[in-house]
Design an enzyme around this catalytic site. Structure first.
Site, PDB file in Angstrom:
ATOM      1  N   HIS A  90       5.234   6.072  11.588  1.00 24.26           N
ATOM      2  CA  HIS A  90       4.698   5.911  10.223  1.00 24.26           C
ATOM      3  C   HIS A  90       3.717   7.070   9.983  1.00 24.26           C
ATOM      4  O   HIS A  90       2.501   6.880   9.934  1.00 24.26           O
ATOM      5  CB  HIS A  90       4.000   4.554  10.110  1.00 24.26           C
ATOM      6  CG  HIS A  90       3.698   4.103   8.723  1.00 24.26           C
ATOM      7  ND1 HIS A  90       3.717   4.954   7.621  1.00 24.26           N
ATOM      8  CD2 HIS A  90       3.336   2.878   8.233  1.00 24.26           C
ATOM      9  CE1 HIS A  90       3.397   4.268   6.547  1.00 24.26           C
ATOM     10  NE2 HIS A  90       3.165   3.014   6.888  1.00 24.26           N
ATOM     11  N   LYS A 103      25.423  -3.460  -1.727  1.00 21.75           N
ATOM     12  CA  LYS A 103      26.884  -3.412  -1.952  1.00 21.75           C
ATOM     13  C   LYS A 103      27.577  -2.678  -0.815  1.00 21.75           C
ATOM     14  O   LYS A 103      28.779  -2.482  -0.831  1.00 21.75           O
ATOM     15  CB  LYS A 103      27.187  -2.671  -3.250  1.00 21.75           C
ATOM     16  CG  LYS A 103      26.581  -3.276  -4.491  1.00 21.75           C
ATOM     17  CD  LYS A 103      26.957  -2.410  -5.696  1.00 21.75           C
ATOM     18  CE  LYS A 103      26.265  -2.858  -6.947  1.00 21.75           C
ATOM     19  NZ  LYS A 103      26.442  -1.881  -8.028  1.00 21.75           N
ATOM     20  N   ARG A 162       0.801  -1.228   0.000  1.00 20.68           N
ATOM     21  CA  ARG A 162       0.000   0.000   0.000  1.00 20.68           C
ATOM     22  C   ARG A 162       0.831   1.275   0.000  1.00 20.68           C
ATOM     23  O   ARG A 162       0.598   2.184  -0.788  1.00 20.68           O
ATOM     24  CB  ARG A 162      -0.900   0.084   1.252  1.00 20.68           C
ATOM     25  CG  ARG A 162      -2.238  -0.538   1.107  1.00 20.68           C
ATOM     26  CD  ARG A 162      -2.633  -1.124   2.430  1.00 20.68           C
ATOM     27  NE  ARG A 162      -1.673  -2.134   2.787  1.00 20.68           N
ATOM     28  CZ  ARG A 162      -1.754  -3.406   2.391  1.00 20.68           C
ATOM     29  NH1 ARG A 162      -2.758  -3.802   1.685  1.00 20.68           N
ATOM     30  NH2 ARG A 162      -0.830  -4.285   2.722  1.00 20.68           N
ATOM     31  N   THR A 163       1.770   1.367   0.918  1.00 20.11           N
ATOM     32  CA  THR A 163       2.434   2.659   1.095  1.00 20.11           C
ATOM     33  C   THR A 163       3.198   3.040  -0.170  1.00 20.11           C
ATOM     34  O   THR A 163       3.051   4.146  -0.692  1.00 20.11           O
ATOM     35  CB  THR A 163       3.359   2.625   2.329  1.00 20.11           C
ATOM     36  OG1 THR A 163       2.595   2.154   3.432  1.00 20.11           O
ATOM     37  CG2 THR A 163       3.905   3.998   2.649  1.00 20.11           C
ATOM     38  N   ARG A 216      11.254   4.018   3.181  1.00 14.62           N
ATOM     39  CA  ARG A 216      10.959   3.082   4.281  1.00 14.62           C
ATOM     40  C   ARG A 216      12.224   2.319   4.615  1.00 14.62           C
ATOM     41  O   ARG A 216      12.940   1.880   3.698  1.00 14.62           O
ATOM     42  CB  ARG A 216       9.851   2.116   3.877  1.00 14.62           C
ATOM     43  CG  ARG A 216       9.675   0.975   4.846  1.00 14.62           C
ATOM     44  CD  ARG A 216       8.450   0.161   4.567  1.00 14.62           C
ATOM     45  NE  ARG A 216       7.241   0.890   4.888  1.00 14.62           N
ATOM     46  CZ  ARG A 216       6.022   0.365   4.854  1.00 14.62           C
ATOM     47  NH1 ARG A 216       5.859  -0.881   4.530  1.00 14.62           N
ATOM     48  NH2 ARG A 216       4.969   1.088   5.152  1.00 14.62           N
TER      49      ARG A 216
HETATM   50  C1  NCD Z   1       1.827  -0.967   8.185  1.00 11.56           C
HETATM   51  C2  NCD Z   1       3.317  -0.759   8.300  1.00 11.56           C
HETATM   52  O1  NCD Z   1       4.053  -0.975   7.351  1.00 11.56           O
HETATM   53  O2  NCD Z   1       3.716  -0.389   9.387  1.00 11.56           O
HETATM   54  N1  NCD Z   1       1.374  -1.118   6.876  1.00 11.56           N
HETATM   55  C3  NCD Z   1       1.154  -0.032   6.101  1.00 11.56           C
HETATM   56  O3  NCD Z   1       2.011   0.765   5.852  1.00 11.56           O
HETATM   57  N2  NCD Z   1      -0.100   0.157   5.666  1.00 11.56           N
HETATM   58  C4  NCD Z   1       1.293  -1.999   9.105  1.00 11.56           C
HETATM   59  C5  NCD Z   1       1.913  -3.354   9.116  1.00 11.56           C
HETATM   60  O4  NCD Z   1       2.822  -3.672   8.345  1.00 11.56           O
HETATM   61  O5  NCD Z   1       1.456  -4.165   9.931  1.00 11.56           O
END
Ligand code: NCD
Length: 324
Positions: free
Chosen positions: A149, A100, A71-72, A121
């Site tokens: 997040h 690397k 999703r993100t 991320r």
């Molecule tokens: C979450 C995350 O990555 O922290 N997912 C997301 O970004 N929608 C929740 C999760 O991974 O459980």
């Protein structure tokens, strides 16, 4: 100036050009007023999507995902594309030069030459903050380890605002892995700034909310909160129930994960005492913690939440790129 390389000049020019450059590392980087403004823009995008389709023509977002995501990452890329821009990036550390041995700082300096904004991320807490110190373009924290997040929180706030009509006077249940769940940590930090919020923290003893969140957020803001291991204990009081998955990747020991992973499974039966207008949320991915028989319940909001996420990220990109 003579012995400065082309690379350094580029960085300097970019830095000067965006004197007010803002990053989003922690949800507290945004004031309540800025969040309100973002929600207003997101709602306007929902109602008049066509107005926004060329706002980012010629712009690029880089999505640097050193940890898995569906999703993100895709919502950032979709958001930029809906605005007329383009997206580039990688979806796993193994396909980048991190494998690397390249440092985050170097990767960011390089990617800043190819893009106007970076969503990143990383499994290490604080990595996006380190990146922002080196970056010539805005950095968005798309999740750092078990820490924060913020863009999921913006999504969650917009969902609550649209589904409940308010962000104050709410009793919110947060259930599951409250120890490692970064979405929960950011959401608590954000919601603490609204009026008359009561929290019910539902988790196994081993996965309770970290002490620093209790001390720095809950206690500092004099928030009313209850801790329980029983998902049904406060069910009849809840306006929002935010389910989370047990964060397998943060466990040191497989046996602990196996023992705790199915601790909560929300199903129709457990919802018997719940309010008619309860809003059931989940940042997703879901593993087992919500039975699929809940999906057709009108109170299930977790797939709508995904849609709100794209609009909120569109609004955020416009803000960080200072597009009118
Ligand atoms: C979450 C995350 O990555 O922290 N997912 C997301 O970004 N929608 C929740 C999760 O991974 O459980």
């Amino acid at each position: 100036m003579t012995n400065v390389s082309f690379f350094d000049i580029t960085i300097e020019i970019k830095k000067e050009g965006v004197a007010k450059m803002k990053h989003l590392i922690d949800i507290k980087d945004l004031s309540v007023e800025e969040i309100d403004e973002l929600m207003k823009v997101a709602k306007d995008i929902i109602n008049h999507e066509e107005k926004y389709s060329h706002k980012c023509d010629g712009k690029k977002i880089a999505t640097l995902f050193f940890e898995p995501s569906t999703r993100t990452r895709l919502s950032f890329e979709a958001a930029m594309m809906e605005l007329g821009g383009k997206a580039l990036g990688f979806s796993e550390a193994s396909s980048s030069s991190a494998s690397k041995g390249e440092s985050v700082a170097d990767t960011i300096r390089v990617v800043g030459c190819y893009s106007d904004v970076i969503a990143m991320r990383h499994p290490k807490e604080g990595a996006p903050l380190v990146a922002s110190l080196q970056s010539a373009v805005p950095i968005i924290n798309a999740g750092d380890g078990g820490h924060n997040h913020p863009t999921q929180t913006l999504t969650d706030l917009l969902t609550i605002q649209c589904e409940k009509g308010r962000l104050d006077n709410l009793t919110i249940g947060l259930c599951g892995d409250l120890k490692f769940g970064r979405t929960v940590h950011s959401l608590i930090t954000a919601i603490a700034r609204y009026q008359n919020i009561k929290l019910v923290l539902i988790s196994p003893k081993e996965l309770m909310i970290p002490e620093y969140i209790k001390k720095d957020i809950l206690e500092k803001n004099h928030m009313e909160y209850y801790e329980t291991t029983d998902i049904e204990e406060y069910m009849d009081k809840l306006d929002v129930l935010y389910m989370t998955r047990v964060q397998k990747e943060r466990f040191f020991n497989e046996d602990d994960y196996v023992r705790l992973k199915d601790y909560y499974i929300l199903n129709k039966e457990k919802l018997q005492q719940a309010k008619e207008d309860l809003c059931i949320m989940h940042p997703l991915p879901r593993v087992n913690e919500i039975a699929t028989d809940v999906d057709n319940d009108k109170r299930a909001c977790y797939f709508k939440q995904v849609k709100y996420g794209k609009y909120m990220r569109m609004a955020l990109i416009l803000k960080l790129l200072e597009v009118e």
